[in-house]
Design an enzyme around this catalytic site. Structure first.
Site, PDB file in Angstrom:
ATOM      1  N   GLY A   6       0.867  -1.173   0.000  1.00  0.00           N
ATOM      2  CA  GLY A   6       0.000   0.000   0.000  1.00  0.00           C
ATOM      3  C   GLY A   6       0.907   1.226   0.000  1.00  0.00           C
ATOM      4  N   VAL A  10      -1.167   6.934   3.528  1.00  0.00           N
ATOM      5  CA  VAL A  10      -0.571   6.525   4.805  1.00  0.00           C
ATOM      6  C   VAL A  10       0.707   5.715   4.574  1.00  0.00           C
ATOM      7  CG1 VAL A  10      -0.957   5.192   6.907  1.00  0.00           C
ATOM      8  CG2 VAL A  10      -2.804   6.584   5.974  1.00  0.00           C
ATOM      9  N   GLY A  11       0.669   4.785   3.619  1.00  0.00           N
ATOM     10  CA  GLY A  11       1.843   3.941   3.352  1.00  0.00           C
ATOM     11  C   GLY A  11       3.037   4.777   2.930  1.00  0.00           C
ATOM     12  N   ARG A  85     -15.151   3.220  10.468  1.00  0.00           N
ATOM     13  CA  ARG A  85     -14.120   2.261  10.050  1.00  0.00           C
ATOM     14  C   ARG A  85     -14.758   0.906   9.705  1.00  0.00           C
ATOM     15  NH1 ARG A  85     -12.143   5.395  14.245  1.00  0.00           N
ATOM     16  NH2 ARG A  85     -10.144   6.422  13.916  1.00  0.00           N
ATOM     17  N   ASN A  92     -12.370  -4.578   2.452  1.00  0.00           N
ATOM     18  CA  ASN A  92     -10.978  -4.668   2.898  1.00  0.00           C
ATOM     19  C   ASN A  92     -10.598  -6.075   3.356  1.00  0.00           C
ATOM     20  OD1 ASN A  92     -10.288  -2.120   2.184  1.00  0.00           O
ATOM     21  ND2 ASN A  92     -10.406  -1.226   4.235  1.00  0.00           N
ATOM     22  N   VAL A 115      -2.497  -1.993   9.385  1.00  0.00           N
ATOM     23  CA  VAL A 115      -2.985  -0.614   9.533  1.00  0.00           C
ATOM     24  C   VAL A 115      -4.391  -0.468   8.938  1.00  0.00           C
ATOM     25  CG1 VAL A 115      -2.510   1.818   8.981  1.00  0.00           C
ATOM     26  CG2 VAL A 115      -0.610   0.254   9.432  1.00  0.00           C
ATOM     27  N   THR A 116      -4.662  -1.171   7.852  1.00  0.00           N
ATOM     28  CA  THR A 116      -5.931  -1.057   7.136  1.00  0.00           C
ATOM     29  C   THR A 116      -7.122  -1.229   8.081  1.00  0.00           C
ATOM     30  OG1 THR A 116      -4.836  -1.987   5.207  1.00  0.00           O
ATOM     31  CG2 THR A 116      -7.250  -2.010   5.191  1.00  0.00           C
ATOM     32  N   ARG A 148      -3.712  11.849  19.547  1.00  0.00           N
ATOM     33  CA  ARG A 148      -4.861  12.772  19.463  1.00  0.00           C
ATOM     34  C   ARG A 148      -5.323  13.174  20.861  1.00  0.00           C
ATOM     35  NH1 ARG A 148      -7.045   9.121  14.429  1.00  0.00           N
ATOM     36  NH2 ARG A 148      -5.978  10.346  12.833  1.00  0.00           N
ATOM     37  N   HIS A 172      -9.884   0.174  18.046  1.00  0.00           N
ATOM     38  CA  HIS A 172      -9.494   1.374  17.292  1.00  0.00           C
ATOM     39  C   HIS A 172     -10.699   1.743  16.436  1.00  0.00           C
ATOM     40  CE1 HIS A 172      -7.223   4.311  15.130  1.00  0.00           C
ATOM     41  NE2 HIS A 172      -7.423   3.708  13.981  1.00  0.00           N
TER      42      HIS A 172
END
Ligand code: NAI
Length: 304
Positions: A6, A10-11, A85, A92, A115-116, A148, A172
């Site tokens: 990826g 992000v990757g 998500r 995915n 991460v996905t 955050r 998450h």
């Protein structure tokens, strides 16, 4: 070598961060022809001016991952404004199942960072598809969530972010669990600095901020890139950092058969230790709610 499957927002950002500190050579893989090569060239050109001599390559060919000791998986669809998500689960799961099999074939000794999204569920997909031992499959989420939480707290308290030691565990996702009782400002307990109502408001903001970033700039990339790089460094340099990440549980916290965010030690062996916190009844209930959501996600997975 560190692999990245990826080479999207992000990757590519994570690869840049890892390359910039010279952790190791890097191989990027993406299904879009040319994308990984383009990112690899762009990163390499930057490195020419920063005095780092690692090699960065890009390809659509998984065999370039041969010899990778860590592989970061960010392949797949990302949230669009208004999506949770969990909305990404079906599509995915198929992508991650096939990606994970390729990683297992080409980098059988690697440690995988998932991460996905929905990340906790995808971590189980990776574990199942690779057949790797559970210490070699870990998901990134907690460090990002706590970055955050720290940002929200530093704005509220008017103190440096670097003085805040925070912990966020659990799913998450919508049920992420910032833990005020395990958060301090330079050693001073957060619970002595803010009222219960103020703490609740900071937790609500922490849960909301990713949605705000996606609504405003279309995606999150800088903070996730940094969080991934921190995990890669802890593994590649055997730093044994203790940080929150998604680990497959086998009785810890009274749970089995799912991955969820917990404090763990990350070193050359991957997840080297899981720490069990003494949660109170309220915290336990919130953690269990996240675990239930993840379990439902695992049950809803399409057949492999
Ligand atoms: P993006 O769309 O920019 O990049 C995804 C990349 O995956 C694309 O370049 C695409 O071509 C590639 N891809 C798709 N299928 C593939 C396959 N079969 N093999 C190889 N590559 C493939 O998305 P972005 O923003 O980079 O996000 C990636 C994922 O990471 C999303 O699922 C997102 O929700 C998740 N994410 C997770 C975070 C976390 O804390 N765990 C934080 C931020 C994003």
């Amino acid at each position: 070598m560190i692999g990245f499957v990826g080479a999207g927002r992000v990757g590519a950002q994570a690869a840049l961060e890892v390359a910039s500190v010279g952790v190791d050579d890097i191989a990027l893989v993406d299904i879009i022809p040319g994308l990984a090569e383009g990112e690899a060239l762009d990163i390499s050109h930057k490195l020419s001016e920063t005095g780092v001599d690692v090699a960065v390559s890009g390809s659509s060919d998984y065999s370039t991952l041969k010899g990778a000791r860590v592989v970061v998986i960010t392949a797949g669809l990302a949230r669009k404004p208004g999506m949770t998500r969990m909305d990404l689960l079906g599509k995915n799961a198929g992508i991650i199942g096939s990606v994970a099999k390729e990683v297992a074939k080409n980098a059988p000794d690697s440690i995988i960072i998932t991460v996905t999204n929905p990340m906790d569920v995808m971590n189980t997909v990776v574990l199942r598809a690779t057949g790797f031992p559970k210490n070699r499959v870990v998901g990134m989420g907690g460090i990002l969530d706590l970055s955050r939480f720290k940002h929200v707290l530093s704005a509220k308290l008017g103190v440096s972010r670097s003085s805040i030691m925070a912990l966020v565990i659990g799913e998450h996702g919508e049920n992420m669990l910032p833990l005020p009782r395990f958060t301090s400002v330079g050693g001073v307990p957060l619970t002595s600095l803010l009222s219960a109502a103020e703490i609740e408001a900071t937790i609500a903001s922490t849960r909301q901020v990713a949605i705000d970033v996606i609504a405003k700039k279309g995606a999150t990339s800088e903070a996730p890139g940094n969080a991934i790089a921190r995990m890669v460094k802890s593994i590649a340099w055997d730093k044994k950092e203790v940080l929150p990440a998604s680990a497959h549980l086998d009785g810890e916290y009274g749970l089995s058969g799912l991955s969820i965010g917990v404090p763990l030690m990350l070193g050359a062996g991957g997840v080297e230790k899981i720490y069990e916190l003494n949660l109170n009844e309220t915290e336990k209930a919130a953690f269990a709610k996240g675990a239930q959501t993840i379990k439902e996600g695992i049950t809803a997975l399409p057949p492999a």
